[in-house]
Design an enzyme around this catalytic site. Structure first.
Site, short mmCIF file in Angstrom:
data_model
loop_
_atom_site.label_atom_id
_atom_site.label_comp_id
_atom_site.label_asym_id
_atom_site.label_seq_id
_atom_site.Cartn_x
_atom_site.Cartn_y
_atom_site.Cartn_z
N TYR A 159 10.45 10.24 -1.37
CA TYR A 159 9.64 10.22 -0.15
C TYR A 159 10.28 9.24 0.85
CZ TYR A 159 6.18 11.86 -3.59
OH TYR A 159 5.55 12.52 -4.59
N SER A 160 10.53 8.00 0.35
CA SER A 160 10.91 6.90 1.25
C SER A 160 12.30 7.10 1.88
CB SER A 160 10.93 5.57 0.48
OG SER A 160 9.70 5.38 -0.17
N THR A 196 5.78 2.99 4.14
CA THR A 196 4.33 3.19 4.31
C THR A 196 4.07 4.29 5.33
OG1 THR A 196 4.02 0.85 3.86
CG2 THR A 196 2.22 1.99 4.97
N GLU A 205 -0.05 9.66 -9.15
CA GLU A 205 0.78 8.54 -9.64
C GLU A 205 -0.07 7.28 -9.80
OE1 GLU A 205 4.39 8.18 -7.31
OE2 GLU A 205 4.71 6.14 -8.02
N THR A 262 1.45 0.63 -1.06
CA THR A 262 1.27 -0.82 -1.15
C THR A 262 -0.21 -1.21 -1.22
OG1 THR A 262 1.15 -1.22 1.23
CG2 THR A 262 3.36 -1.18 0.27
N ASN A 263 -0.46 -2.41 -1.76
CA ASN A 263 -1.85 -2.85 -1.92
C ASN A 263 -2.55 -3.07 -0.57
OD1 ASN A 263 -1.59 -2.66 -4.62
ND2 ASN A 263 -1.84 -4.84 -5.08
N GLU A 264 -1.78 -3.42 0.47
CA GLU A 264 -2.41 -3.57 1.80
C GLU A 264 -3.04 -2.24 2.21
OE1 GLU A 264 0.67 -4.60 1.13
OE2 GLU A 264 0.55 -6.77 1.41
C1 LIG Z 1 12.20 -0.81 -6.96
C2 LIG Z 1 11.62 0.23 -6.05
C3 LIG Z 1 11.45 1.52 -6.52
C4 LIG Z 1 10.94 2.51 -5.67
N1 LIG Z 1 10.90 3.81 -6.10
C5 LIG Z 1 10.60 4.79 -5.20
C6 LIG Z 1 10.76 6.18 -5.55
O1 LIG Z 1 11.13 6.53 -6.67
N2 LIG Z 1 10.53 7.11 -4.59
C7 LIG Z 1 10.13 6.79 -3.33
O2 LIG Z 1 9.93 7.69 -2.51
N3 LIG Z 1 9.95 5.48 -2.97
C8 LIG Z 1 10.20 4.49 -3.86
N4 LIG Z 1 10.08 3.17 -3.50
C9 LIG Z 1 9.66 2.85 -2.13
C10 LIG Z 1 8.28 2.23 -2.06
O3 LIG Z 1 7.29 3.20 -2.30
C11 LIG Z 1 8.20 1.60 -0.67
O4 LIG Z 1 8.93 0.40 -0.74
C12 LIG Z 1 6.80 1.34 -0.23
O5 LIG Z 1 6.16 2.55 0.04
C13 LIG Z 1 6.76 0.45 1.03
O6 LIG Z 1 7.59 0.95 2.01
P1 LIG Z 1 8.66 -0.02 2.72
O7 LIG Z 1 9.49 -0.69 1.68
O8 LIG Z 1 9.37 0.79 3.77
O9 LIG Z 1 7.82 -1.15 3.40
P2 LIG Z 1 7.02 -1.06 4.77
O10 LIG Z 1 6.34 0.24 4.90
O11 LIG Z 1 7.96 -1.45 5.88
O12 LIG Z 1 5.94 -2.18 4.56
C14 LIG Z 1 6.27 -3.58 4.57
C15 LIG Z 1 4.97 -4.37 4.41
O13 LIG Z 1 4.10 -4.10 5.54
C16 LIG Z 1 2.83 -3.63 5.07
N5 LIG Z 1 2.33 -2.59 5.99
C17 LIG Z 1 3.02 -1.53 6.48
N6 LIG Z 1 2.22 -0.78 7.25
C18 LIG Z 1 0.99 -1.36 7.23
C19 LIG Z 1 -0.26 -1.04 7.83
N7 LIG Z 1 -0.42 0.04 8.57
N8 LIG Z 1 -1.32 -1.86 7.57
C20 LIG Z 1 -1.17 -2.96 6.79
N9 LIG Z 1 0.00 -3.32 6.20
C21 LIG Z 1 1.07 -2.53 6.42
C22 LIG Z 1 3.10 -3.02 3.71
O14 LIG Z 1 1.93 -2.99 2.93
C23 LIG Z 1 4.17 -3.96 3.15
O15 LIG Z 1 3.59 -5.10 2.61
C24 LIG Z 1 10.56 2.16 -4.34
C25 LIG Z 1 10.71 0.85 -3.87
C26 LIG Z 1 11.27 -0.11 -4.71
C27 LIG Z 1 11.50 -1.50 -4.15
#
Ligand SMILES: Cc1cc2nc3c(=O)[nH]c(=O)nc-3n(C[C@H](O)[C@H](O)[C@H](O)COP(=O)(O)OP(=O)(O)OC[C@H]3O[C@@H](n4cnc5c(N)ncnc54)[C@H](O)[C@@H]3O)c2cc1C
Length: 390
Positions: A128-129, A135, A243, A372-374
């Protein structure tokens, strides 16, 4: 609701427990801890096949797809027992991708993909990411264009865990660039041996491997797009809901807590038994209360499902509570065990087989895995209490 298990649920718990005990080995526990590294070990593979042969991959699936149609509480018990024993859970292919295909795929697609999953012939990574879409998944840019009877895919995915071992990838792509951003996404299956795919390893803090995925004119047949075109955002949300159900299980945390209590009962520091230290006793008591509370939240979530409700707020509560409790157990545990508690399992001076430091490193992942938990707190606000979304 009744927080005690019924006689038949207890019998089911005992059956799962006996199965796990029969298949348990040191190698299995060790490989489970290494899951997500370079390869899936032979003991994990063997255990997963044993679960499959028992018919437990389709525990919650409808009977028409070879499932057992077990209730949500029975599933909860199953996950709890596996996690508590420290053996591997069912793969995401089975718990997240398959149920989504089952609900949204066409009849032909269900017939094509589900038996291959049930036979353990194929295994998915989920993509997805992207570098600019985590997020805010609806911002994803990976593009799929229809050329005749084939989709041609270009783009980059990020954090594509297991892409280096999976046979297939479950990928969110943009198929409708003109549509509003939530409506222009589709879910597509891509075989990992398709020309144009590059997988690049990324190593993260707990020592696990995840990947960046590059797609350069990758071609797949038209009917590898699952369900309806443009509905992918909602299908991804559905798969993530599945999940989350397992992330909110308290089994793993309970197991680490048991090890910690055992160590506290056995260890002496500077000639004094750790178990006599008031600070240690108070911390352990507090964690035990929280573990009991987490069990109740988990059971209540499963019970809501049995009642025919979608427990969106409850499953978010379970996921937040358990992931943050895991961090607290690891934190308190490494403090109680002192510097030796921070050593890796390979070190002969490590306490509790290095489990607490491992949990300390792995626990942050639980807080963002499956959303994420947020964001889970937002979901509780608007789904649970009817608060405005913004
Ligand atoms: C080790 C690892 C394994 C992973 N495996 C997979 C996988 O197999 N497949 C896959 O698709 N993804 C995977 N991920 C991705 C993971 O799901 C994302 O890291 C996660 O969804 C957060 O996205 P981001 O890292 O872009 O952070 P961001 O979306 O940039 O968020 C950064 C921070 O801001 C907060 N935030 C963002 N938007 C808001 C909002 N609207 N309101 C309040 N707070 C907010 C978030 O909660 C977080 O704390 C993996 C990530 C890691 C590190």
């Amino acid at each position: 609701m009744d927080y005690d298990l019924s006689p038949s649920e207890r019998a089911w718990r005992d059956e799962v427990r006996a199965f796990v005990a029969e298949h348990m080995s040191e190698a299995l526990v060790e490989e489970t801890r290494q899951l997500g590294n370079e390869e899936r070990g032979p003991a994990v593979h063997k255990f997963q096949l044993a679960l499959r042969d028992k018919g437990w991959w389709g525990l919650a699936w409808p009977k028409e797809y070879g499932g057992l149609e077990k209730s949500a509480i029975e599933q909860w018990i199953f996950i709890d027992e596996l996690e508590s024993a420290g053996v591997p859970m069912l793969p995401l292919t089975v718990t997240s991708v398959a149920p989504t295909i089952m609900r949204v795929g066409s009849e032909d697609q269900r017939r094509e993909w589900l038996p291959r999953i049930t036979n353990a012939e194929i295994e998915f990574a989920v993509a997805y990411s992207e570098p600019e879409a985590g997020t805010d998944l609806a911002s994803l840019r990976t593009r799929a264009e229809l050329h005749g009877d084939e989709w041609v895919i270009n783009g980059q995915k990020m954090w594509n865990t297991m892409a280096h071992t999976a046979t297939h990838n479950w990928i969110a792509v943009r198929t409708e660039p003109e549509a509003p951003k939530h409506k222009g996404i589709s879910m597509i299956i891509v075989p990992m041996n398709a020309p144009g795919i590059t997988v690049q390893g990324i190593y993260v803090w707990p020592g696990l491997r995840t990947n960046a995925l590059f797609l350069d004119n990758v071609r797949v047949p038209r009917d590898y797009l699952i369900g309806e075109r443009g509905m992918g955002f909602y299908y991804a949300a559905m798969a993530l809901n599945f999940e989350r159900l397992s992330i909110g299980s308290i089994g793993m945390a309970r197991r680490q807590f048991r090890s910690l209590v055992k160590a506290v009962c056995e260890l002496e520091v500077d000639g004094r038994a750790l178990r006599t230290d008031p600070w240690v006793r108070e911390r352990l008591a507090r964690l035990q209360v929280e573990i009991d509370a987490a069990r109740m939240i988990g059971l209540e979530t499963a019970w809501a499902l049995v009642q025919g409700r979608v427990p969106a707020a409850e499953s978010s509560m379970a996921k937040i509570f358990v992931s943050e409790l895991s961090q607290r157990i690891a934190d308190v545990g490494t403090q109680i065990l002192g510097l030796n508690g921070q050593l890796h399992a390979n070190d002969s001076a490590a306490r509790v087989d290095g489990r607490l430091q491992w949990m300390y490193r792995i626990a942050p992942m639980l807080a963002f895995g499956g959303g994420t938990n947020e964001i889970q707190r937002d979901i509780i606000g608007f789904m649970g209490y009817g608060l405005p979304r913004k």
